[in-house]
Design a protein around this motif. Structure first.
Motif, PDB file in Angstrom:
ATOM      1  N   ARG A   1      30.599 -60.602  -6.737  1.00 12.75           N
ATOM      2  CA  ARG A   1      31.537 -59.674  -6.628  1.00 12.75           C
ATOM      3  C   ARG A   1      32.943 -59.579  -6.850  1.00 12.75           C
TER       4      ARG A   1
ATOM      5  N   GLU B   1      37.002 -64.531 -14.180  1.00 16.05           N
ATOM      6  CA  GLU B   1      36.191 -64.084 -15.302  1.00 16.05           C
ATOM      7  C   GLU B   1      36.173 -65.535 -15.932  1.00 16.05           C
TER       8      GLU B   1
ATOM      9  N   ILE C   1      22.868 -56.412  -6.565  1.00 14.64           N
ATOM     10  CA  ILE C   1      24.062 -55.398  -6.218  1.00 14.64           C
ATOM     11  C   ILE C   1      23.682 -54.184  -6.038  1.00 14.64           C
ATOM     12  N   LEU C   2      23.194 -53.552  -7.316  1.00 15.16           N
ATOM     13  CA  LEU C   2      22.685 -52.155  -7.215  1.00 15.16           C
ATOM     14  C   LEU C   2      21.343 -51.858  -6.481  1.00 15.16           C
TER      15      LEU C   2
ATOM     16  N   VAL D   1      34.380 -61.811  -8.591  1.00 11.97           N
ATOM     17  CA  VAL D   1      34.708 -62.222 -10.216  1.00 11.97           C
ATOM     18  C   VAL D   1      34.612 -60.723 -10.620  1.00 11.97           C
ATOM     19  N   MET D   2      33.715 -60.075 -10.394  1.00  8.15           N
ATOM     20  CA  MET D   2      33.551 -58.576 -10.855  1.00  8.15           C
ATOM     21  C   MET D   2      34.751 -57.644 -10.660  1.00  8.15           C
ATOM     22  N   ALA D   3      35.147 -57.807  -9.298  1.00 11.33           N
ATOM     23  CA  ALA D   3      36.451 -57.158  -8.852  1.00 11.33           C
ATOM     24  C   ALA D   3      37.615 -57.383  -9.488  1.00 11.33           C
ATOM     25  N   GLY D   4      37.710 -58.391 -10.253  1.00 10.24           N
ATOM     26  CA  GLY D   4      38.967 -58.731 -11.110  1.00 10.24           C
ATOM     27  C   GLY D   4      39.513 -59.850 -11.004  1.00 10.24           C
TER      28      GLY D   4
ATOM     29  N   LEU E   1      33.855 -68.059 -14.210  1.00 12.36           N
ATOM     30  CA  LEU E   1      32.275 -67.782 -14.533  1.00 12.36           C
ATOM     31  C   LEU E   1      31.904 -68.029 -15.607  1.00 12.36           C
TER      32      LEU E   1
ATOM     33  N   ALA F   1      22.805 -58.031 -11.322  1.00 11.34           N
ATOM     34  CA  ALA F   1      23.523 -56.898 -10.888  1.00 11.34           C
ATOM     35  C   ALA F   1      22.562 -55.929 -10.486  1.00 11.34           C
TER      36      ALA F   1
END
Lengths: 196, 196
Positions: free
Chosen positions: B111, B119, B165-166, B113-116, B122, B161
């Motif tokens: 989460r 990257e 996550i989803l 990394v994906m948030a910004g 990872l 994901a």
């Protein structure tokens, strides 16, 4: 969708109340079960006002998730594709949008969800709007559609994460035709092939 | 890895300086090209102190990304798998870790990394540590390994994901054997099949 600019001061409170109510209802019960009427009631306004501001329920949903594209841009070509070109069409259509000017907004929305935001809303968008027409076409044998769509969604989510967020090469820079050639058969297999 | 507890006050500043320098170097030039010496220089300490605190470069990397698992837990079984079981082994090993108690930490890191966030870190972990051994085994025809690994990584990222996550059903609740049966052939095909 109703105009966002030029409205008189004071109306934005009502508009925001509708958006808040819609977000809450869509999260709580999903897209199909959240009625415009229940959203209007929760926002303390008349259903007609919801339609006036936002148009259809789908348009309201798009406003709630601040989606930078009209879902019909995805849904239309996929619905029109013959079954034996479904996988390829899904990849070409979806990756085409990511690579378009709308892509930056999609990336921002995806990052927000992954960071811990509205998973329910993104899942709802994927399954109940973007992929709904696909699901109805791939339920063979009967009852397999949900799994087929989940597998296809997983591959598309991963291509997005690899191409747009992590920028894993050569996938990040691959021309769209090569992405379609590489990923299309996987999506096609998930949607129409033998799955265990 | 060096002990984290029981150290004297005042040393944590040095330790943090090494972590900051390592994060910066790994992000700037990647895992392979970031030397312990360059990290030590940037932190203003001797290389020996880096090893004293963190052990190997891989252990330093794990500390930088605050990885909740030892990479060898992933790398070992995958390296030991025969080539015709590689896809299945990747899925079973990786999903097994996600579903273990370490999974919550991985979800949090993903989460972030994906948030910004990182990257680059990872991507480096995936390609230069977790999947490095895979890449060396699937370069057939020569030069195809990078693409094979990128495609496999995309599918695994997407399963993560969707499942974690989803929470897209039925993938979210699927027993691991069923995930292996559904996704294993895809990974196997990307790693060892004909790719275009």
């Amino acid at each position: 969708m109703a105009q966002r600019s030029g409205r008189r001061p004071g109306l934005s409170g009502t508009r925001d109340a509708i958006l808040d109510a819609a977000r809450e209802r869509f999260s709580a019960v999903g897209f199909d079960k959240a009625s415009i009427r229940s959203i209007a009631t929760q926002a303390g306004v008349d259903s007609a006002l919801v339609h006036h501001y936002f148009g259809t329920k789908q348009e309201l949903f798009v406003a709630v998730v601040r989606l930078p594209v009209d879902p019909s841009v995805v849904v239309g070509p996929i619905a029109a594709a013959p079954l034996d070109e479904l996988g390829e069409t899904v990849v070409r259509t979806v990756v085409g949008i990511w690579d378009s000017p709308a892509g930056a907004g999609i990336t921002a929305a995806f990052r927000g969800v992954m960071a811990g935001g509205d998973e329910t809303l993104l899942r709802t968008f994927l399954l109940e709007i973007a992929l709904k027409g696909v699901r109805e076409r791939v339920d063979d044998p009967r009852g397999s559609a949900e799994k087929r769509v989940a597998l296809a969604a997983s591959q598309m989510l991963g291509v997005f994460a690899a191409r747009k967020i992590l920028r894993i090469e050569p996938l990040a820079s691959m021309p769209i035709d090569e992405v379609v050639a590489a990923i299309g058969p996987t999506i096609h297999g998930y949607l129409t092939g033998t799955i265990t």
